[in-house]
Design an enzyme around this catalytic site. Structure first.
Site, mmCIF file in Angstrom:
data_model
loop_
_atom_site.group_PDB
_atom_site.id
_atom_site.type_symbol
_atom_site.label_atom_id
_atom_site.label_comp_id
_atom_site.label_asym_id
_atom_site.label_seq_id
_atom_site.Cartn_x
_atom_site.Cartn_y
_atom_site.Cartn_z
ATOM 1 N N ASP A 361 68.804 48.095 70.053
ATOM 2 C CA ASP A 361 69.260 47.311 71.192
ATOM 3 C C ASP A 361 70.716 46.952 70.917
ATOM 4 O O ASP A 361 71.060 46.535 69.814
ATOM 5 C CB ASP A 361 68.418 46.051 71.339
ATOM 6 C CG ASP A 361 68.884 45.191 72.492
ATOM 7 O OD1 ASP A 361 68.856 45.675 73.630
ATOM 8 O OD2 ASP A 361 69.306 44.045 72.243
ATOM 9 N N ASP A 551 65.956 41.993 68.532
ATOM 10 C CA ASP A 551 65.976 40.619 68.029
ATOM 11 C C ASP A 551 64.599 39.988 67.947
ATOM 12 O O ASP A 551 64.459 38.853 67.511
ATOM 13 C CB ASP A 551 66.901 39.747 68.880
ATOM 14 C CG ASP A 551 66.465 39.693 70.346
ATOM 15 O OD1 ASP A 551 65.316 40.090 70.644
ATOM 16 O OD2 ASP A 551 67.268 39.250 71.183
#
Length: 678
Positions: A361, A551
């Site tokens: 990401d 995350d």
């Protein structure tokens, strides 16, 4: 050298490790070393060795081989039987109470055969072999348990990070209390050089805090009021007043301890293979022992039948096989934790070696997740813009101010600051009206963009203009700053033969600009958080093994969909449910380290399995007397040495994992791991 439960039940070898602890429970009731310790085996070895030496010296076989006359004095002829029995009772019985079937049988057969020789039932004298067998077994177990204690020492070392007491502050002053007496909301004083006693938030003071023992980060972290601190870390330079937010089992340190313990206890495919092989080997050993006994007895060598049967049982013990996988798991888990790689799922780490694609990401992973000033037409433009934005809380404004500070520019004081909704900001600098904003500000003022802005736009950067008295002074480029480690991580993944992809919600222009600069192979742009899992599935098409790095919050569905979910930058938050591997730091190079650790761990497992099985394939026939027609009859003591050496080889090979460097610039060794290298 095996006396494992797996000799007769194909159950998990984790009990092999647990059973070597200080009385730790072992699965399935097969706690072979409950209540035993490294010190116990050490003491038994030295005392048994002292008793064994006279047995060997007063042995007729040894005297004949070395050509010396046995000492003659009253009672000399009973020394081997007396001291040999003492060695059996003191050192040998520890192996017998139902915990090590093959070793129990071997020792009992050797003991009975020794007494049968003394009672003249057979022409045999093997007290020296019995005593030597037991002494070597004790030595092997001492070395084995020491290796396991070193591998499992991460947990006890973690526990030692916490101080015994804390200095709690109240209106009446300060008092020293046990850390168990702390409660959420208490304020504690952390003096320079002292450890933080509980998780909390800095209420007063500022200091550098050494978090290396928790995160592996070598640099001290500056802490100010409002910053979080973690139990077990060390304040340096000045004192801190900390408001406690978590105590006991709720602290990050306790969470990491639970994570390490769970990972070391979890299974692996290679371990399941070792379990099955050990179960098969147990029956092979029993069958080989029975065949050996019947063959030599039928051929008229009753004493040889007993001795060779015992030797087969000793040498065939799948102890090395039982140790091959659990010790590697324990070492790799603690090694990963030392380097900021927390393994929540052993199978996730095992699958990491097979990855074809790693998907990052973009925001907060490959980039810092906050804007940074990366270019400008000149320093004066930055200086003026920073003056206007000095009082603004907008992220772009803060980036400009930080950029000016980093360049050590003298920023004048602005007056009359005014936020222009949707356009930018305006203020008076050095008595002149200055506005800062993007293309919409220029359109509102009827001005044309600078030519340089087109190049910045192609690179996906945000462009802000500085306008003074109706004229463009210059322009500033900002972007979500790419981490300096990202390019190195991508290159390292390519070197491992792994493709790199990126998922982002940004425009394709921004995504492709970042991909070009980092050398990323595939890009999925303008992907909403809810659609990231579908994007992962597209990368999995064709049977490719895919890791997703995010995350752990917005990326949770994608992490769960991937073959390996890796949460990066989790800090001390180990409660990332969707990730199999948690990376403490926000360093994409740690993804490379996870793959390297996976490959190295698997290689050690396979090497140990090959050695342990290969050793038995060669050793059992030799112990059974295959080479007797050629004049070589393997002594029982030599069989015990070979079996012990096979276990030591497996343990030493596993220890070689400690030499792996998982980071290009190695972090400081956390203090809770410093005792594991020995």
């Amino acid at each position: 050298m095996d006396h494992s439960h797996d000799e007769h039940h194909p159950v998990s070898h984790q009990a092999h490790l647990d059973g070597h602890g200080a009385g730790g429970p072992s699965a399935g009731g097969h706690d072979r070393h409950a209540g035993h310790s490294v010190a116990m085996f050490r003491d038994k070895f030295w005392i048994s060795l002292a008793l064994t030496l006279p047995v060997v010296v007063f042995s007729r076989d040894i005297a004949t081989w070395f050509g010396y006359a046995l000492p003659v004095f009253p009672g000399a002829d009973i020394i081997p039987a007396t001291l040999g029995t003492a060695v059996f009772v003191y050192g040998g019985l520890v192996f017998i109470p139902g915990m090590m079937t093959l070793i129990s049988l071997a020792i009992l057969v050797a003991f009975v055969t020794s007494w049968a020789g003394d009672l003249h039932l057979f022409e045999v004298e093997i007290w020296w072999e019995l005593a030597t067998l037991i002494t070597i077994m004790l030595l092997g177990h001492w070395l084995e348990m020491r290796s396991i204690a070193q591998a499992r020492g991460a947990l006890s070392a973690l526990a030692e990070l916490l101080p015994d007491t804390a200095e709690r502050l109240s209106e009446a002053g300060s008092e020293e209390v046990p850390i168990a007496a702390l409660a959420v909301g208490d304020v504690i004083l952390v003096r320079p050089g002292a450890r933080v006693a509980a998780d909390g938030v800095v209420a007063e003071g500022s200091a550098d805090v050494d978090e290396s023992m928790i995160t592996g980060e070598s640099r001290p972290i500056a802490k100010q009021p409002g910053d979080a601190v973690v139990a077990g870390t060390v304040a340096a330079g000045s004192s801190l007043r900390v408001t406690v937010t978590a105590v006991g089992e709720a602290t990050a340190l306790s969470g990491i301890m639970r994570l390490v313990a769970a990972a070391q206890a979890s299974g692996s495919r290679a371990q399941a293979l070792a379990d099955r092989a050990a179960a098969i080997l147990f029956y092979v050993a029993l069958g080989s022992g029975a065949i050996t006994f019947i063959y030599w007895w039928a051929n008229g060598d009753q004493a040889g039948a007993l001795v060779r049967t015992a030797t087969v049982l000793v040498i065939a013990c799948p102890h090395a096989l039982g140790l091959a996988i659990p010790l590697v798991i324990a070492i790799s888990t603690s090694l990963g934790a030392r380097n900021g790689l927390l393994v929540k799922d052993r199978l996730a780490l095992e699958r990491a070696r097979t990855l074809d694609v790693v998907i990052f990401d973009k925001t907060g992973t490959l980039t810092r997740g906050e804007p940074a000033l990366v270019d400008a037409t000149d320093d004066d433009t930055i200086r003026i813009a920073a003056a206007v934005e000095a009082d603004s809380e907008h992220p772009l404004a803060r980036a400009i101010v930080r950029g000016a500070s980093a360049r050590a520019l003298r920023v004048p004081t602005a007056t009359g600051f005014e936020a222009l909704a949707g356009l930018g900001a305006r203020a008076r600098v050095d008595g002149r009206e200055v506005s800062v904003g993007g293309p919409r500000l220029l359109a509102d003022l009827g001005l044309e963009p600078l030519a340089v802005a087109a190049d910045w736009d192609l690179e996906g950067r945000t462009v802000l203009y500085v306008v003074r008295d109706g004229q463009i002074v210059g322009a500033i480029a900002l972007e979500d700053e790419i981490r300096p480690e990202s390019a190195e991580a991508v290159a390292a993944l390519h070197a491992l033969g792994v493709r790199v992809a990126m998922i982002t919600g940004d425009s394709r222009a921004v995504a492709e600009a970042v991909a070009r600069r980092l050398g990323i192979d595939d890009v999925a742009a303008q992907v909403l958080p809810a659609d990231k899992a579908d994007a992962v599935k597209r990368f999995q098409q064709g049977g490719r093994k895919v890791a997703m790095v995010g995350d752990g919050v917005n990326d949770a569905p994608a992490l769960a969909t991937a073959d390996v979910g890796i949460a990066i930058g989790a800090g001390t938050d180990v409660a990332v449910e969707s990730a199999g591997i948690v990376l403490v730091r926000s360093d994409p190079r740690d993804v490379v380290a996870a793959i390297e650790l996976s490959r190295a761990t698997y290689a050690k497992m396979i090497q140990n399995l090959i050695w342990a099985t290969g050793y038995n394939l060669v050793a059992i026939p030799v112990a059974a007397g295959l080479l007797v027609p050629l004049g070589f009859d393997l002594p029982m003591a030599l069989g015990a040495i070979a079996m012990s050496l096979s276990t030591i080889v497996v343990a030493a090979n596993a220890q070689l994992l400690r030499g792996i460097k998982l980071r290009p610039t190695a972090p400081a060794t956390p203090r809770w791991e410093s005792g594991l290298a020995g």
